[in-house]
Design a protein around this motif. Structure first.
Motif, PDB file in Angstrom:
ATOM      1  N   THR A 129      -1.612 -18.703 -31.588  1.00 47.30           N
ATOM      2  CA  THR A 129      -2.064 -18.075 -32.834  1.00 47.30           C
ATOM      3  C   THR A 129      -1.699 -18.911 -34.063  1.00 47.30           C
ATOM      4  OG1 THR A 129      -0.019 -16.780 -33.024  1.00 47.30           O
ATOM      5  CG2 THR A 129      -1.863 -15.785 -31.813  1.00 47.30           C
ATOM      6  N   GLU A 130      -1.283 -20.159 -33.866  1.00 49.11           N
ATOM      7  CA  GLU A 130      -0.895 -21.000 -34.996  1.00 49.11           C
ATOM      8  C   GLU A 130      -2.099 -21.344 -35.875  1.00 49.11           C
ATOM      9  OE1 GLU A 130       2.767 -23.524 -32.918  1.00 49.11           O
ATOM     10  OE2 GLU A 130       0.790 -24.437 -33.180  1.00 49.11           O
ATOM     11  N   LYS A 131      -1.932 -21.159 -37.167  1.00 47.56           N
ATOM     12  CA  LYS A 131      -2.954 -21.569 -38.133  1.00 47.56           C
ATOM     13  C   LYS A 131      -2.367 -21.482 -39.528  1.00 47.56           C
ATOM     14  CE  LYS A 131      -5.201 -16.999 -38.093  1.00 47.56           C
ATOM     15  NZ  LYS A 131      -6.494 -16.306 -37.904  1.00 47.56           N
ATOM     16  N   ALA A 132      -3.062 -22.044 -40.482  1.00 52.45           N
ATOM     17  CA  ALA A 132      -2.588 -22.047 -41.858  1.00 52.45           C
ATOM     18  C   ALA A 132      -3.780 -22.111 -42.810  1.00 52.45           C
ATOM     19  CB  ALA A 132      -1.653 -23.223 -42.100  1.00 52.45           C
ATOM     20  N   TYR A 133      -3.526 -21.746 -44.046  1.00 48.63           N
ATOM     21  CA  TYR A 133      -4.492 -21.915 -45.135  1.00 48.63           C
ATOM     22  C   TYR A 133      -3.799 -22.676 -46.260  1.00 48.63           C
ATOM     23  CZ  TYR A 133      -7.504 -18.239 -43.146  1.00 48.63           C
ATOM     24  OH  TYR A 133      -8.317 -17.495 -42.330  1.00 48.63           O
ATOM     25  N   ILE A 134      -4.529 -23.564 -46.900  1.00 43.31           N
ATOM     26  CA  ILE A 134      -4.003 -24.257 -48.075  1.00 43.31           C
ATOM     27  C   ILE A 134      -4.977 -24.119 -49.231  1.00 43.31           C
ATOM     28  CG2 ILE A 134      -4.971 -26.550 -47.482  1.00 43.31           C
ATOM     29  CD1 ILE A 134      -2.211 -27.641 -48.588  1.00 43.31           C
ATOM     30  N   THR A 135      -4.429 -23.875 -50.417  1.00 43.80           N
ATOM     31  CA  THR A 135      -5.219 -23.761 -51.641  1.00 43.80           C
ATOM     32  C   THR A 135      -4.578 -24.665 -52.691  1.00 43.80           C
ATOM     33  OG1 THR A 135      -5.649 -21.428 -51.106  1.00 43.80           O
ATOM     34  CG2 THR A 135      -6.263 -22.186 -53.305  1.00 43.80           C
TER      35      THR A 135
END
Length: 201
Positions: free
Chosen positions: A187-193
């Motif tokens: 379930t590894e994930k990320a968001y970058i803004t």
């Protein structure tokens, strides 16, 4: 339309609308004049340098350290941005990193999985919002990181966590890229803004 040195000069000449203006911060012998967005709704005005990666970006499926490469491109040159920053007040650029089991750094092995580029230079010692001398993220400066870590994302659990902060050192601006990893398993994930660069001008 003739250029002015800054957003404040345009405001002083009666231009009150927030929009793109032509500026020439260092005169005829300096960089070519260029357009910048001037936010005239605040005092002093804010010069805003937009780029092509301002949307919230999903990072998923990149397990190895720095596997995902995100390059940030601006409409004007680095030299033009530096010229305006030099004669501006405080400058800042906000970065928001949302992680779900996606490490910035494994503190046990001291392995960086994600890092960034400050004015084109690779930075692994700290995260945007952190401190270049002591490392870590913004939360480490206030000793408020989850699990006693140097970054919230370094907990590396199955909860959504966030490490956000402002880069305010003009020598490190603009933010020009990221290398991101540890988003490839389960379930590894990320968001970058990545926000625009803003300077009091």
């Amino acid at each position: 339309m003739q250029s002015r040195r800054s957003c404040s000069d345009w405001l002083a000449d009666g231009f009150l609308t927030s929009r793109n203006y032509i500026v020439d911060p260092d005169g005829l012998r300096g960089v070519p004049d260029f357009q910048v967005w001037c936010d005239m709704a605040v005092s002093p005005p804010i010069a805003v340098f937009h780029h092509d990666q301002e949307d919230r970006t999903l990072i998923n499926g990149f397990e190895e350290p720095g596997k995902y490469h995100l390059k940030v491109s601006y409409a004007i040159s680095r030299q033009q941005m530096k010229a305006l920053m030099k004669m501006s007040g405080p400058c800042s650029q906000h970065v928001k990193y949302e992680c779900h089991g996606a490490l910035i750094r494994n503190e046990d092995s001291n392995t960086a999985y994600s890092w960034w580029f400050a004015d084109g230079q690779e930075v692994k010692s700290y995260w945007p919002g952190g401190n270049a001398q002591v490392g870590g993220c913004a939360c480490y400066k206030t000793k408020s990181c989850s699990g006693g870590k140097k970054c919230n994302c370094n907990v590396n659990d199955n909860a959504w966590r966030e490490d956000s902060g402002d880069v305010t050192d003009k020598e490190a601006l603009p933010v020009t890229g990221f290398r991101l990893g540890d988003s490839g398993g389960g379930t590894e994930k990320a968001y970058i803004t990545i926000g625009p660069l803003k300077c009091q001008n």
